[in-house]
Write an enzyme that holds these catalytic residues in place. Structure first.
Site, mmCIF file in Angstrom:
data_model
loop_
_atom_site.group_PDB
_atom_site.id
_atom_site.type_symbol
_atom_site.label_atom_id
_atom_site.label_comp_id
_atom_site.label_asym_id
_atom_site.label_seq_id
_atom_site.Cartn_x
_atom_site.Cartn_y
_atom_site.Cartn_z
ATOM 1 N N CYS A 211 0.567 -1.120 0.050
ATOM 2 C CA CYS A 211 0.055 0.098 -0.031
ATOM 3 C C CYS A 211 0.831 1.351 -0.139
ATOM 4 O O CYS A 211 0.291 2.385 -0.311
ATOM 5 C CB CYS A 211 -0.818 0.140 1.139
ATOM 6 S SG CYS A 211 -2.076 -1.251 1.043
ATOM 7 N N HIS B 261 -3.153 7.405 1.999
ATOM 8 C CA HIS B 261 -3.487 5.901 1.578
ATOM 9 C C HIS B 261 -5.059 5.809 2.137
ATOM 10 O O HIS B 261 -5.119 6.166 3.288
ATOM 11 C CB HIS B 261 -2.409 5.131 2.032
ATOM 12 C CG HIS B 261 -3.215 3.465 2.014
ATOM 13 N ND1 HIS B 261 -3.363 3.030 0.448
ATOM 14 C CD2 HIS B 261 -2.931 2.493 2.505
ATOM 15 C CE1 HIS B 261 -3.955 1.853 0.662
ATOM 16 N NE2 HIS B 261 -3.598 1.367 1.858
ATOM 17 N N ASN C 291 -9.906 -0.031 -0.217
ATOM 18 C CA ASN C 291 -8.348 0.189 -0.136
ATOM 19 C C ASN C 291 -8.072 -0.597 -1.529
ATOM 20 O O ASN C 291 -8.199 -1.580 -1.457
ATOM 21 C CB ASN C 291 -7.991 -0.716 0.995
ATOM 22 C CG ASN C 291 -6.540 -0.477 1.133
ATOM 23 O OD1 ASN C 291 -6.047 -0.123 0.278
ATOM 24 N ND2 ASN C 291 -5.894 -1.295 2.174
HETATM 25 N N1 ACO Z 1 -18.249 -7.906 9.439
HETATM 26 C C1 ACO Z 1 -18.617 -8.400 10.769
HETATM 27 N N2 ACO Z 1 -18.153 -8.700 11.496
HETATM 28 C C2 ACO Z 1 -16.724 -8.772 11.340
HETATM 29 C C3 ACO Z 1 -16.099 -8.431 10.141
HETATM 30 C C4 ACO Z 1 -16.973 -8.138 9.391
HETATM 31 N N3 ACO Z 1 -16.321 -7.926 7.841
HETATM 32 N N4 ACO Z 1 -14.624 -8.676 10.283
HETATM 33 C C5 ACO Z 1 -14.317 -8.840 11.425
HETATM 34 N N5 ACO Z 1 -15.576 -9.099 12.241
HETATM 35 C C6 ACO Z 1 -15.733 -9.214 13.581
HETATM 36 C C7 ACO Z 1 -14.532 -9.672 14.350
HETATM 37 O O1 ACO Z 1 -14.544 -11.294 13.939
HETATM 38 C C8 ACO Z 1 -14.778 -9.313 15.751
HETATM 39 O O2 ACO Z 1 -15.528 -10.185 16.595
HETATM 40 P P1 ACO Z 1 -15.548 -10.808 17.820
HETATM 41 O O3 ACO Z 1 -15.148 -9.489 18.692
HETATM 42 O O4 ACO Z 1 -16.529 -11.596 18.043
HETATM 43 O O5 ACO Z 1 -14.179 -11.566 17.567
HETATM 44 C C9 ACO Z 1 -15.357 -8.038 15.578
HETATM 45 O O6 ACO Z 1 -16.068 -7.897 14.461
HETATM 46 C C10 ACO Z 1 -14.285 -6.802 15.857
HETATM 47 O O7 ACO Z 1 -12.893 -7.094 14.935
HETATM 48 P P2 ACO Z 1 -11.723 -6.363 14.919
HETATM 49 O O8 ACO Z 1 -10.582 -7.103 14.081
HETATM 50 O O9 ACO Z 1 -11.136 -6.063 16.201
HETATM 51 O O10 ACO Z 1 -12.201 -4.995 14.653
HETATM 52 P P3 ACO Z 1 -11.520 -3.613 14.176
HETATM 53 O O11 ACO Z 1 -12.364 -2.654 15.067
HETATM 54 O O12 ACO Z 1 -10.147 -3.617 14.419
HETATM 55 O O13 ACO Z 1 -11.604 -3.509 12.685
HETATM 56 C C11 ACO Z 1 -10.399 -3.395 10.671
HETATM 57 C C12 ACO Z 1 -10.980 -4.254 11.654
HETATM 58 C C13 ACO Z 1 -11.378 -2.599 9.872
HETATM 59 C C14 ACO Z 1 -9.574 -4.301 9.502
HETATM 60 C C15 ACO Z 1 -9.280 -2.599 11.173
HETATM 61 O O14 ACO Z 1 -8.597 -3.147 12.076
HETATM 62 C C16 ACO Z 1 -8.577 -1.935 10.287
HETATM 63 O O15 ACO Z 1 -8.780 -1.079 9.529
HETATM 64 N N6 ACO Z 1 -6.856 -2.310 10.315
HETATM 65 C C17 ACO Z 1 -6.085 -1.586 9.597
HETATM 66 C C18 ACO Z 1 -6.183 -1.990 7.925
HETATM 67 C C19 ACO Z 1 -5.188 -1.057 7.261
HETATM 68 O O16 ACO Z 1 -4.785 -0.187 7.524
HETATM 69 N N7 ACO Z 1 -4.427 -1.724 6.408
HETATM 70 C C20 ACO Z 1 -3.710 -0.932 5.556
HETATM 71 C C21 ACO Z 1 -2.416 -1.603 4.861
HETATM 72 S S1 ACO Z 1 -3.178 -2.759 3.777
HETATM 73 C C22 ACO Z 1 -2.056 -3.357 2.919
HETATM 74 O O17 ACO Z 1 -1.019 -2.969 2.945
HETATM 75 C C23 ACO Z 1 -2.333 -4.536 1.826
#
Ligand code: ACO
Length: 325
Positions: free
Chosen positions: A115, A252, A282
């Site tokens: 990214c 990004h 993304n």
């Molecule tokens: N729909 C519904 N529920 C979901 C989903 C979904 N799509 N995905 C995960 N959940 C659930 C999880 O299972 C979890 O449930 P649990 O509490 O029962 O275990 C709950 O939602 C919370 O999950 P978290 O992973 O803690 O959610 P978080 O608030 O951290 O959000 C996310 C997840 C959106 C992926 C976030 O962490 C994020 O954006 N991270 C950064 C990603 C990023 O910036 N990437 C950039 C680089 S990408 C690259 O280089 C290719």
């Protein structure tokens, strides 16, 4: 003292025809529009059809950038394509973009920093142009991340989309002042110890397969805000500028919450932040040039504006570049 700077001549982008909404995804995996919008800000993403490979998207974005610049493809002597989803393991996607545009001179190569790829590609092109090693560069960010996704994994498949964007950069002589047009500074960093937090579980040298994207989202999130704010601050320091001088912040587009937390920490007003994550998801290395082009097309980014780009991606790799448009 006269010195060469990499000045933006043109900007362009291309998005695949097919859009996929959060509700479309909720019909395939256990998710909801509410969850996706609340956690990420994403409402839809564009997904490439089988005939829309990364080079096909990249060529269309590059053509748009050349047209915007009003220059002939034949005058380009450097093509850099930032991508993690090349058409083939080799030859590079950049050479296929070069051929597709009918360019037969100069050099073309791919750059892989996930990214952060577009920031790395701008920084690399800038070194060629500022040293006189090239005169006109096409810097492309093009991705078909949909091909890397595990469509059964709701924690990753809802986050990504496909697309491409491009800039034409040209070496121009100036005084080297912050008020002069061009790339004022770029700051690149990486730390390979974080591999397990964001990676693809395959490759030609390990499994012999393409593999699927794996991510520990929370860990990436935790690292992202601190690291991008560091490199943005270092770009301000290197150029004697501040958040108040900035006209546009074009990060990004991974997650609206990361973007807004970073802008707040840096003291950048929310109305200076260009957001496209809601429409594009993304798109990895394509997200910044797609956002730049959107803001150029709608009249926000204008000649002379001070524009900060920044990104973090797998590796981790991260970086920033400050551009006087
Ligand atoms: N729909 C519904 N529920 C979901 C989903 C979904 N799509 N995905 C995960 N959940 C659930 C999880 O299972 C979890 O449930 P649990 O509490 O029962 O275990 C709950 O939602 C919370 O999950 P978290 O992973 O803690 O959610 P978080 O608030 O951290 O959000 C996310 C997840 C959106 C992926 C976030 O962490 C994020 O954006 N991270 C950064 C990603 C990023 O910036 N990437 C950039 C680089 S990408 C690259 O280089 C290719």
């Amino acid at each position: 003292m006269t010195r060469l700077r990499s000045v933006v001549r043109g900007c362009g982008s291309y998005l695949p025809r097919t859009t996929v909404t959060n509700d479309d995804l909720a019909a395939r995996v256990d998710t909801s529009d509410d969850w996706i919008v609340q956690r990420t800000g994403i409402r839809q993403r564009h997904i490439a059809q089988p005939d829309e490979t990364t080079s096909v998207l990249g060529i269309k974005a590059a053509r748009a950038a050349l047209e915007d610049a009003g220059i002939d493809a034949a005058s380009i002597d450097l093509v850099i394509c930032a991508t993690s989803t090349p058409d083939h393991t080799f030859p590079s996607t950049a050479t296929q973009i070069q051929a597709g545009l009918g360019i037969q001179t100069g050099a073309a190569f791919d750059l892989q920093a996930v990214c952060a790829g577009f920031v790395y590609a701008v920084a690399t092109a800038d070194k060629f142009l500022a040293t006189g090693a090239a005169t006109r560069a096409l810097v492309v960010g093009a991705e078909t991340f949909s091909r890397l996704l595990d469509w059964e994994d709701r924690t990753t498949c809802v986050l990504f989309g496909d697309g491409a964007g491009a800039l034409v950069l040209e070496a121009q002589a100036g005084e080297g002042l912050a008020s002069d047009r061009g790339v004022l500074t770029s700051q690149l960093r990486s730390d390979g110890r974080h591999r397990e937090k964001l990676y693809v579980d395959g490759g030609p040298g390990s499994t012999g397969t393409t593999g699927k994207l794996r991510m520990v989202g929370k860990e990436v999130f935790r690292f992202a805000v601190g690291s991008v704010t560091d490199v943005v601050t270092q770009a301000f320091e290197a150029t004697g500028t501040t958040a108040d001088d900035l006209d546009w912040f074009v990060p990004h587009q991974a997650n609206r919450r990361i973007i807004e937390a970073s802008a707040d920490k840096l003291g950048i007003a929310r109305e200076k932040v260009v957001l496209t994550v809601d429409r594009h998801g993304n798109t990895s290395a394509a997200s910044i040039p797609l956002a730049l082009d959107a803001a150029c097309r709608d009249g926000r980014i204008k000649r002379g504006d001070l524009v900060m780009i920044e990104a973090i991606g797998g590796g981790f790799t991260w970086g920033s570049a400050l551009i006087r448009w």
